[in-house]
Scaffold this active site. Structure first.
Site, short mmCIF file in Angstrom:
data_model
loop_
_atom_site.label_atom_id
_atom_site.label_comp_id
_atom_site.label_asym_id
_atom_site.label_seq_id
_atom_site.Cartn_x
_atom_site.Cartn_y
_atom_site.Cartn_z
N GLY A 103 -17.56 -6.53 7.99
CA GLY A 103 -17.03 -5.82 9.15
C GLY A 103 -15.54 -6.02 9.36
O GLY A 103 -14.98 -5.50 10.32
N HIS A 144 4.13 -1.19 -1.65
CA HIS A 144 2.69 -1.47 -1.71
C HIS A 144 2.18 -2.03 -0.39
O HIS A 144 2.90 -2.72 0.32
CB HIS A 144 2.41 -2.49 -2.83
CG HIS A 144 2.34 -1.85 -4.19
ND1 HIS A 144 2.64 -2.53 -5.33
CD2 HIS A 144 1.99 -0.59 -4.56
CE1 HIS A 144 2.47 -1.71 -6.37
NE2 HIS A 144 2.08 -0.53 -5.93
N ASP A 203 7.66 -7.94 -6.49
CA ASP A 203 6.74 -7.72 -7.61
C ASP A 203 7.56 -7.05 -8.69
O ASP A 203 8.27 -6.08 -8.43
CB ASP A 203 5.60 -6.78 -7.19
CG ASP A 203 4.62 -7.44 -6.23
OD1 ASP A 203 4.79 -8.64 -5.95
OD2 ASP A 203 3.69 -6.74 -5.78
N ASP A 214 7.53 -13.78 -8.64
CA ASP A 214 6.18 -13.23 -8.74
C ASP A 214 5.34 -14.05 -9.73
O ASP A 214 5.77 -14.27 -10.86
CB ASP A 214 6.32 -11.77 -9.22
CG ASP A 214 5.00 -11.03 -9.31
OD1 ASP A 214 3.97 -11.58 -8.89
OD2 ASP A 214 5.02 -9.87 -9.79
N HIS A 216 -4.62 1.98 -17.85
CA HIS A 216 -3.92 1.26 -16.79
C HIS A 216 -3.05 0.18 -17.42
O HIS A 216 -3.43 -0.44 -18.40
CB HIS A 216 -4.89 0.62 -15.80
CG HIS A 216 -4.20 -0.22 -14.77
ND1 HIS A 216 -3.36 0.34 -13.82
CD2 HIS A 216 -4.19 -1.55 -14.55
CE1 HIS A 216 -2.87 -0.63 -13.07
NE2 HIS A 216 -3.35 -1.78 -13.49
N HIS A 220 2.98 -6.02 -12.96
CA HIS A 220 3.50 -7.39 -12.82
C HIS A 220 3.86 -7.97 -14.18
O HIS A 220 3.18 -7.71 -15.18
CB HIS A 220 2.45 -8.29 -12.16
CG HIS A 220 2.10 -7.88 -10.77
ND1 HIS A 220 2.83 -8.29 -9.68
CD2 HIS A 220 1.12 -7.08 -10.30
CE1 HIS A 220 2.29 -7.77 -8.58
NE2 HIS A 220 1.25 -7.03 -8.93
N HIS A 279 3.64 -15.02 -4.63
CA HIS A 279 2.72 -13.93 -4.95
C HIS A 279 1.65 -14.38 -5.93
O HIS A 279 1.92 -14.59 -7.10
CB HIS A 279 3.43 -12.71 -5.55
CG HIS A 279 4.55 -12.18 -4.70
ND1 HIS A 279 4.57 -12.31 -3.35
CD2 HIS A 279 5.67 -11.51 -5.05
CE1 HIS A 279 5.67 -11.75 -2.90
NE2 HIS A 279 6.35 -11.25 -3.90
N ASP A 319 -10.42 -4.87 12.43
CA ASP A 319 -11.30 -3.82 11.95
C ASP A 319 -10.51 -2.53 11.84
O ASP A 319 -9.31 -2.50 12.09
CB ASP A 319 -12.56 -3.69 12.82
CG ASP A 319 -12.22 -3.30 14.23
OD1 ASP A 319 -11.08 -2.88 14.47
OD2 ASP A 319 -13.10 -3.42 15.10
ZN LIG Z 1 2.37 -7.49 -4.36
ZN LIG Z 2 3.41 -4.46 -5.69
#
Ligand SMILES: [Zn+2]
Ligand SMILES: [Zn+2]
Length: 530
Positions: A25, A52, A138, A170, A339, A343, A365, A418
Site C-alpha cells: 500500500g 530521472h 548518474d 555514482d 537495453h 551507469h 548512488h 500513497d
Molecule cells: Zn539515479
Molecule cells: Zn539516472
C-alpha cells in the site's frame, strides 16, 4: 544530499524511492526534509543533475520544506516543471548550461555534460570556500556517443588539474566489469525485431529514455512504420523533449493513440509506458487485454527495453507471461541486447577517478554493498583507504583543505506515501498491513452484562486469512468455547473492567490460535456492554 558552508545550504537532487512488496500500500517514498525545514532561511538553491524520478521526484516536497530556486538543464527542468504543475507547486526555475558557471551564495557551480540514459544530464563541479566538490550525478563515459551526448572528459581532466577536494561518484554499476556500452549498442537487436515482426512492435522503455526513443523512432521510419506514444508519462515526456528540440520526429509519420485500432496501424511502432509492470500502466492494461485503444496478439512483438528495478522483478515476469498468453512475442534484456545501462561500469568509474584525481572520494548512488565495493575499487586504483569516505543517509562529512572526517549524524529519515502523496503513512500502519497479510485477522465479539460482567451469550468470532473455511468453522467453535470458560472463571472486579476484558480476550485467542495454527493473527476484540 546537502552541501553546507556556514549558513548557506545547497540541496543536490531530490528523488523518490520506489517501494518493494514488503511495504504493502506504499506507492512511493520521499526523503524526510526536516533538516531543510529547520534551516529554511539558509537554503540557497536546489541543484538537479538529471531528469530521472530518483533525482527529481521529491522536488515538490523539498520545496515545501524550504523554498529555493531550482537549477537544472533544459530537459531536467522541463520534466520537473510538469511534476510541479501536477502538484500545484510554484518555483523559480533556472537553466544550467554546460560551460556556463552560476554563482549561488558562496558557491560557484560549473555544469559538466555527462552521458546517461536521459539526455541533458550533468555532473556538477561546485567551488566552495573549502575547495572543489565534484558530483558526478548518474553517468557513464560513452566515448563513442555524439559529441553533444558524451561525457565531457576533457572538462573532468581540467578539474583534475585545478584540484578536486572531494569527488562524489555514482556507484550503481560498480559490480559490472569493463566499460559500459554506448546507447547505440542496442540498435542491431531493434533492427532485427523490426525486420521479423509482421504486426505491430510495442516498445516499452523508461519514458525519460529520450536518446533511445529517438534512435528507435528513426529505425521505425526506415522500416516504413508509423510511430505512436501511449501512456501518460510517455506522452508528457516526449512532448517536453519535442518542445525543447531534444527529440526530433521530422519526417517520421505519427499516429494518434486513438487510431491504433485501425487497420492501417497494423504495422505501427508504439512506445508504451509500463516497463516495470506497474499495475495501471498502458502496457499492463494491454497485457490483460483491457486497454481501450490497443489489443495486442499473434504477430505483434513487445520489446521490454529496460531492466527491472530491484523489487519489480516479479511484476515484470508476470507481465511477460501475460503478453505471451495473448500470443505476442516478447523480447527483453534477458533474451536480446535491447537495453544498455546508463551507469558507468568499473572502468568508467576508474577513468573518472583518474581524470579528476580527487583528494577524497565519496561513493554515492547505490546500495551499501556498492558503496563498499566502490571504496575497494578506488583502493585498487591507488587511492589510499583513508581518502575514501563511505557515508549513509544521515552521516555528516566535514571537509576542509587539510582534511576530512565524519561528524556526528543528523536525523534523516524517509516518508512513506500513497498514490495521492498528500498524507504520510506511518511505519506502524505498514507493519500492521504486513502482519495482516502474513498472519490474518481474528475479530471476537463479546457481549457482557453491564451489571454483572457475565457473558450474555457465547462469543462470536469472525476470522479472515487464517485457514480454509471448513476448518475455520470448527476452530471458531472451539475458540468460542474456550473463551466462554475463561470469561466465566474470572473474579468480579476484572469482569466489570471492559479494558481488562478486552485484554483477556486478546490473550486467550492469541494463545489459542498460536497453539492450533502456529500463526499469530491480529486479534481485535469488540466488547459490548448491555
Ligand atoms: Zn539515479
Ligand atoms: Zn539516472
Amino acid at each position: 544530499m546537502v552541501l553546507e558552508w556556514e549558513e548557506h545550504l545547497l540541496l543536490l537532487d531530490a528523488g523518490v524511492l520506489f517501494p518493494t512488496a514488503e511495504k504493502p500500500g506504499v506507492d512511493f517514498i520521499v526523503p524526510d526534509f526536516e533538516y531543510l525545514a529547520e534551516r529554511r532561511g539558509h537554503m540557497r538553491g536546489i541543484l538537479l543533475t538529471h531528469g530521472h524520478e530518483d533525482h527529481i521526484g521529491a522536488l515538490s516536497y523539498a520545496l515545501a520544506a524550504a523554498p529555493a530556486p531550482v537549477y537544472g538543464s533544459r530537459l531536467t527542468l522541463g520534466f520537473a516543471r510538469r511534476r510541479l504543475q501536477e502538484r500545484g507547486v510554484r518555483a523559480e526555475l533556472k537553466t544550467l548550461r554546460p560551460g556556463e558557471p552560476v554563482e549561488i551564495g558562496p558557491f560557484r557551480v560549473h555544469p559538466i555534460r555527462v552521458a546517461h540514459s536521459v539526455v541533458d544530464s550533468l555532473a556538477l563541479a561546485i567551488e566552495t570556500p573549502a575547495g572543489v566538490v565534484l558530483a558526478s550525478g548518474d553517468f557513464k563515459i560513452d566515448a563513442q556517443a555524439k559529441s553533444e551526448e558524451r561525457t565531457d572528459v576533457e572538462a573532468l581532466s581540467e578539474w583534475g588539474n585545478r584540484g578536486v577536494l572531494a569527488l562524489l561518484s555514482d556507484s550503481t554499476n560498480v559490480e559490472m566489469p569493463g566499460l559500459t556500452d554506448g546507447e547505440e549498442s542496442v540498435l542491431p537487436a531493434f533492427e532485427e525485431v523490426l525486420a521479423r515482426t509482421r504486426g505491430r512492435v510495442l516498445v516499452s522503455c523508461f519514458a525519460t529514455s529520450i536518446p533511445r526513443i529517438q534512435n528507435v523512432a528513426r529505425l521505425a521510419a526506415t522500416a516504413g512504420r508509423p510511430v505512436a506514444f501511449l501512456g501518460r508519462r510517455m506522452i508528457d515526456n516526449t512532448e517536453t523533449a519535442l518542445d525543447l528540440g531534444l527529440l526530433q520526429l521530422g519526417g517520421i509519420s505519427r499516429l494518434d493513440p486513438a487510431a491504433l485500432g485501425d487497420g492501417f496501424a497494423s504495422r505501427a511502432l508504439v512506445f508504451v509506458s509500463g516497463s516495470q509492470g506497474e499495475p495501471l500502466s498502458a502496457l499492463s492494461m494491454i497485457s490483460l487485454g483491457e486497454h481501450r485503444d490497443v489489443a495486442a496478439g499473434p504477430g505483434d512483438t513487445v520489446v521490454l527495453s529496460a531492466r527491472a528495478i530491484p523489487g519489480n522483478e516479479r511484476g515484470v515476469s508476470r507481465l511477460i507471461s501475460n503478453l505471451f498468453r495473448l500470443g505476442c512475442d516478447v523480447v527483453h534484456p534477458g533474451t536480446a541486447r535491447v537495453h544498455v545501462s546508463g551507469h558507468g561500469n568499473r572502468d568508467d568509474l576508474v577513468e573518472l577517478l583518474q581524470r579528476t584525481r580527487p583528494r577524497y572520494l565519496v561513493p554515492v548512488h547505490g546500495e551499501y554493498r556498492m558503496l563498499a565495493q566502490h571504496a575497494r575499487l578506488a583502493a585498487q586504483a591507488g587511492l589510499p583507504a583513508d581518502r575514501v569516505l563511505v557515508a549513509e543517509d544521515g552521516d555528516v562529512l566535514s571537509l576542509c583543505a587539510n582534511g576530512a572526517r565524519r561528524e556526528t549524524r543528523v536525523a534523516a529519515g524517509r516518508l512513506l506515501l500513497d498514490r495521492g502523496g498528500a498524507s504520510e503513512i506511518e511505519d506502524l500502519v505498514v507493519r500492521d498491513r504486513r502482519h495482516l497479510s502474513s498472519e490474518g485477522i481474528v475479530v471476537p465479539i463479546v457481549v457482557v452484562d453491564r451489571q454483572t460482567g457475565q457473558l450474555e451469550s457465547p462469543p462470536e468470532i469472525v476470522t479472515r486469512g487464517i485457514v480454509d473455511s471448513a476448518a475455520a468453522a470448527e476452530l471458531v467453535e472451539e475458540a468460542s468455547r474456550i473463551l466462554t470458560g475463561a470469561m466465566d472463571g474470572r473474579p468480579v472486579e476484572e469482569r466489570l473492567d471492559s479494558e481488562l476484558t478486552r485484554e483477556r480476550v486478546r490473550d486467550e485467542l492469541r494463545r489459542f490460535y498460536k497453539r492450533r495454527t502456529q500463526r499469530r493473527p491480529m486479534v481485535i476484540p469488540v466488547v459490548m456492554e448491555v
